[in-house]
Design a protein around this motif. Structure first.
Motif, PDB file in Angstrom:
ATOM      1  N   TYR A  13      32.610  75.904 -50.668  1.00 60.16           N
ATOM      2  CA  TYR A  13      33.164  75.406 -51.921  1.00 60.16           C
ATOM      3  C   TYR A  13      32.026  75.238 -52.915  1.00 60.16           C
ATOM      4  O   TYR A  13      31.079  74.507 -52.646  1.00 60.16           O
ATOM      5  N   GLY A  14      32.108  75.936 -54.061  1.00 62.55           N
ATOM      6  CA  GLY A  14      30.994  75.951 -54.996  1.00 62.55           C
ATOM      7  C   GLY A  14      31.291  75.368 -56.357  1.00 62.55           C
ATOM      8  O   GLY A  14      32.387  75.506 -56.887  1.00 62.55           O
ATOM      9  N   LYS A  15      30.265  74.720 -56.917  1.00 61.83           N
ATOM     10  CA  LYS A  15      30.242  74.246 -58.307  1.00 61.83           C
ATOM     11  C   LYS A  15      28.986  74.855 -58.915  1.00 61.83           C
ATOM     12  O   LYS A  15      27.863  74.487 -58.555  1.00 61.83           O
ATOM     13  N   PHE A  16      29.161  75.795 -59.843  1.00 62.92           N
ATOM     14  CA  PHE A  16      28.083  76.635 -60.333  1.00 62.92           C
ATOM     15  C   PHE A  16      27.689  76.356 -61.782  1.00 62.92           C
ATOM     16  O   PHE A  16      28.562  76.121 -62.625  1.00 62.92           O
ATOM     17  N   ALA A  17      26.400  76.461 -62.052  1.00 59.41           N
ATOM     18  CA  ALA A  17      25.900  76.560 -63.419  1.00 59.41           C
ATOM     19  C   ALA A  17      26.000  78.022 -63.829  1.00 59.41           C
ATOM     20  O   ALA A  17      26.464  78.350 -64.906  1.00 59.41           O
ATOM     21  N   PHE A  18      25.566  78.926 -62.920  1.00 62.65           N
ATOM     22  CA  PHE A  18      25.704  80.373 -63.113  1.00 62.65           C
ATOM     23  C   PHE A  18      25.566  81.054 -61.768  1.00 62.65           C
ATOM     24  O   PHE A  18      25.021  80.501 -60.826  1.00 62.65           O
ATOM     25  N   ALA A  19      26.119  82.270 -61.686  1.00 61.72           N
ATOM     26  CA  ALA A  19      26.092  83.053 -60.455  1.00 61.72           C
ATOM     27  C   ALA A  19      25.381  84.378 -60.718  1.00 61.72           C
ATOM     28  O   ALA A  19      25.253  84.811 -61.859  1.00 61.72           O
ATOM     29  N   ARG A  20      24.919  85.003 -59.640  1.00 62.44           N
ATOM     30  CA  ARG A  20      24.097  86.214 -59.745  1.00 62.44           C
ATOM     31  C   ARG A  20      24.710  87.331 -60.560  1.00 62.44           C
ATOM     32  O   ARG A  20      24.005  88.034 -61.273  1.00 62.44           O
ATOM     33  N   ASP A  21      25.996  87.539 -60.437  1.00 57.04           N
ATOM     34  CA  ASP A  21      26.598  88.678 -61.139  1.00 57.04           C
ATOM     35  C   ASP A  21      26.629  88.507 -62.654  1.00 57.04           C
ATOM     36  O   ASP A  21      26.902  89.447 -63.378  1.00 57.04           O
ATOM     37  N   LYS A  22      26.310  87.292 -63.133  1.00 61.49           N
ATOM     38  CA  LYS A  22      26.291  87.066 -64.580  1.00 61.49           C
ATOM     39  C   LYS A  22      24.964  86.467 -65.050  1.00 61.49           C
ATOM     40  O   LYS A  22      24.863  85.991 -66.175  1.00 61.49           O
ATOM     41  N   ALA A  23      23.946  86.501 -64.209  1.00 54.89           N
ATOM     42  CA  ALA A  23      22.640  85.953 -64.587  1.00 54.89           C
ATOM     43  C   ALA A  23      21.951  86.875 -65.583  1.00 54.89           C
ATOM     44  O   ALA A  23      22.126  88.092 -65.558  1.00 54.89           O
ATOM     45  N   ALA A  24      21.162  86.288 -66.455  1.00 53.36           N
ATOM     46  CA  ALA A  24      20.391  87.076 -67.420  1.00 53.36           C
ATOM     47  C   ALA A  24      19.390  87.942 -66.661  1.00 53.36           C
ATOM     48  O   ALA A  24      18.724  87.465 -65.740  1.00 53.36           O
ATOM     49  N   PRO A  25      19.274  89.222 -67.031  1.00 51.11           N
ATOM     50  CA  PRO A  25      18.386  90.129 -66.295  1.00 51.11           C
ATOM     51  C   PRO A  25      16.917  89.700 -66.302  1.00 51.11           C
ATOM     52  O   PRO A  25      16.187  90.000 -65.376  1.00 51.11           O
ATOM     53  N   GLU A  30      20.831  82.361 -59.485  1.00 49.92           N
ATOM     54  CA  GLU A  30      22.029  81.605 -59.133  1.00 49.92           C
ATOM     55  C   GLU A  30      21.616  80.162 -58.873  1.00 49.92           C
ATOM     56  O   GLU A  30      20.560  79.897 -58.292  1.00 49.92           O
ATOM     57  N   MET A  31      22.490  79.244 -59.331  1.00 49.32           N
ATOM     58  CA  MET A  31      22.223  77.831 -59.102  1.00 49.32           C
ATOM     59  C   MET A  31      23.562  77.121 -58.977  1.00 49.32           C
ATOM     60  O   MET A  31      24.401  77.193 -59.879  1.00 49.32           O
ATOM     61  N   CYS A  32      23.754  76.473 -57.811  1.00 48.54           N
ATOM     62  CA  CYS A  32      25.040  75.826 -57.570  1.00 48.54           C
ATOM     63  C   CYS A  32      24.926  74.775 -56.477  1.00 48.54           C
ATOM     64  O   CYS A  32      23.969  74.751 -55.710  1.00 48.54           O
ATOM     65  N   TYR A  33      25.953  73.913 -56.450  1.00 45.59           N
ATOM     66  CA  TYR A  33      26.183  73.038 -55.316  1.00 45.59           C
ATOM     67  C   TYR A  33      27.169  73.758 -54.413  1.00 45.59           C
ATOM     68  O   TYR A  33      28.162  74.305 -54.886  1.00 45.59           O
ATOM     69  N   LEU A  34      26.904  73.767 -53.128  1.00 41.71           N
ATOM     70  CA  LEU A  34      27.860  74.310 -52.172  1.00 41.71           C
ATOM     71  C   LEU A  34      28.212  73.230 -51.161  1.00 41.71           C
ATOM     72  O   LEU A  34      27.360  72.413 -50.796  1.00 41.71           O
ATOM     73  N   THR A  35      29.458  73.240 -50.719  1.00 45.32           N
ATOM     74  CA  THR A  35      29.933  72.300 -49.709  1.00 45.32           C
ATOM     75  C   THR A  35      30.530  73.092 -48.552  1.00 45.32           C
ATOM     76  O   THR A  35      31.375  73.972 -48.767  1.00 45.32           O
ATOM     77  N   LEU A  36      30.071  72.779 -47.354  1.00 41.20           N
ATOM     78  CA  LEU A  36      30.629  73.349 -46.133  1.00 41.20           C
ATOM     79  C   LEU A  36      31.318  72.224 -45.371  1.00 41.20           C
ATOM     80  O   LEU A  36      30.690  71.210 -45.059  1.00 41.20           O
ATOM     81  N   LYS A  37      32.598  72.398 -45.084  1.00 43.00           N
ATOM     82  CA  LYS A  37      33.314  71.435 -44.265  1.00 43.00           C
ATOM     83  C   LYS A  37      33.063  71.748 -42.794  1.00 43.00           C
ATOM     84  O   LYS A  37      32.515  72.792 -42.454  1.00 43.00           O
ATOM     85  N   LYS A  38      33.477  70.846 -41.910  1.00 41.62           N
ATOM     86  CA  LYS A  38      33.262  71.027 -40.479  1.00 41.62           C
ATOM     87  C   LYS A  38      33.737  72.408 -40.022  1.00 41.62           C
ATOM     88  O   LYS A  38      34.838  72.836 -40.344  1.00 41.62           O
ATOM     89  N   GLY A  39      32.863  73.115 -39.305  1.00 47.97           N
ATOM     90  CA  GLY A  39      33.179  74.428 -38.779  1.00 47.97           C
ATOM     91  C   GLY A  39      32.842  75.582 -39.704  1.00 47.97           C
ATOM     92  O   GLY A  39      32.861  76.739 -39.303  1.00 47.97           O
ATOM     93  N   ALA A  40      32.527  75.281 -40.964  1.00 46.03           N
ATOM     94  CA  ALA A  40      32.202  76.341 -41.926  1.00 46.03           C
ATOM     95  C   ALA A  40      30.718  76.691 -41.840  1.00 46.03           C
ATOM     96  O   ALA A  40      29.882  75.863 -41.469  1.00 46.03           O
ATOM     97  N   SER A  41      30.414  77.941 -42.192  1.00 42.50           N
ATOM     98  CA  SER A  41      29.021  78.390 -42.119  1.00 42.50           C
ATOM     99  C   SER A  41      28.738  79.491 -43.125  1.00 42.50           C
ATOM    100  O   SER A  41      29.652  80.179 -43.589  1.00 42.50           O
ATOM    101  N   ILE A  42      27.474  79.636 -43.423  1.00 41.45           N
ATOM    102  CA  ILE A  42      26.950  80.798 -44.135  1.00 41.45           C
ATOM    103  C   ILE A  42      26.233  81.586 -43.056  1.00 41.45           C
ATOM    104  O   ILE A  42      25.311  81.073 -42.406  1.00 41.45           O
ATOM    105  N   GLY A  43      26.681  82.807 -42.828  1.00 43.30           N
ATOM    106  CA  GLY A  43      26.107  83.614 -41.755  1.00 43.30           C
ATOM    107  C   GLY A  43      24.637  83.915 -41.975  1.00 43.30           C
ATOM    108  O   GLY A  43      24.147  83.938 -43.111  1.00 43.30           O
ATOM    109  N   THR A  44      23.928  84.136 -40.883  1.00 40.71           N
ATOM    110  CA  THR A  44      22.507  84.482 -40.988  1.00 40.71           C
ATOM    111  C   THR A  44      22.402  85.852 -41.638  1.00 40.71           C
ATOM    112  O   THR A  44      23.046  86.810 -41.218  1.00 40.71           O
ATOM    113  N   HIS A  45      21.619  85.909 -42.708  1.00 38.11           N
ATOM    114  CA  HIS A  45      21.474  87.122 -43.504  1.00 38.11           C
ATOM    115  C   HIS A  45      20.045  87.235 -44.018  1.00 38.11           C
ATOM    116  O   HIS A  45      19.349  86.236 -44.156  1.00 38.11           O
ATOM    117  N   GLN A  46      19.623  88.444 -44.294  1.00 36.15           N
ATOM    118  CA  GLN A  46      18.257  88.706 -44.748  1.00 36.15           C
ATOM    119  C   GLN A  46      18.223  88.882 -46.264  1.00 36.15           C
ATOM    120  O   GLN A  46      19.129  89.455 -46.853  1.00 36.15           O
TER     121      GLN A  46
END
Length: 167
Positions: A59-71, A77-93
């Motif tokens: 669950y995100g509350k954003f100031a701005f996201a990558r697809d609309k960031a100034a080049p 990207e800058m945001c608050y994210l909330t993960l509830k119990k059982g939620a995850s951001i997968g391991t990524h490179q």
């Protein structure tokens, strides 16, 4: 007009290469270019499902996201994210950007590129630099809230042009 389209395409390419691509573009930001203050009440909601092959909703509350960031902005990207119990951001490179998580409240399990898991809680900061992997999950009842700041590392890109998004 062509420069604007190119900037959007490059930003989307960067998101795809970073390993945390989104199914659709983010909502338009209510903020103007050059804004320096992003009041909490004006942040826009942008919830992401199964981020980086994780589970559940971020669950995100954003100031701005990558697809609309100034080049020409380092911070993409800058945001608050909330993960509830059982939620995850997968391991990524991360290909050429850096991603910092600043834990605001709750407790989570951070996974680094070696698979090492570390418990993180309010006040802790994590970072994944270019070439590094990371993930985060919440196994507790209390929501895990963190600030996510993603920045493009131009020095890394200069020294590793092969990591740049393909045009």
């Amino acid at each position: 007009m062509h420069l604007k389209k190119l900037a959007v395409l490059l930003s989307l390419g960067a998101a795809l290469l970073s390993g945390t691509a989104f199914a659709a573009g983010s909502p338009a930001s209510p903020f103007q270019d050059g804004e320096q203050v992003y009041p909490q009440g004006k942040l826009f909601t942008y919830d992401k499902q199964d981020v980086a092959k994780g589970k559940g909703t971020a669950y995100g509350k954003f100031a701005f996201a990558r697809d609309k960031a100034a080049p020409d902005s380092a911070i993409k990207e800058m945001c608050y994210l909330t993960l509830k119990k059982g939620a995850s951001i997968g391991t990524h490179q991360h290909a050429f950007n850096e991603d910092a998580y600043i834990i605001i409240s709750g407790e989570g399990i951070f996974t680094d590129g070696t698979g090492k898991e570390t418990v993180v809680k309010a006040g802790d900061i994590t970072i994944a630099r270019p070439g590094q992997s990371h993930g985060l999950k919440n196994v507790k009842s209390k929501p895990l809230v963190f600030l996510d700041v993603i920045a493009q590392n131009d020095t890394f890109l200069k020294n590793h042009p092969e990591a740049a998004p393909k045009k």
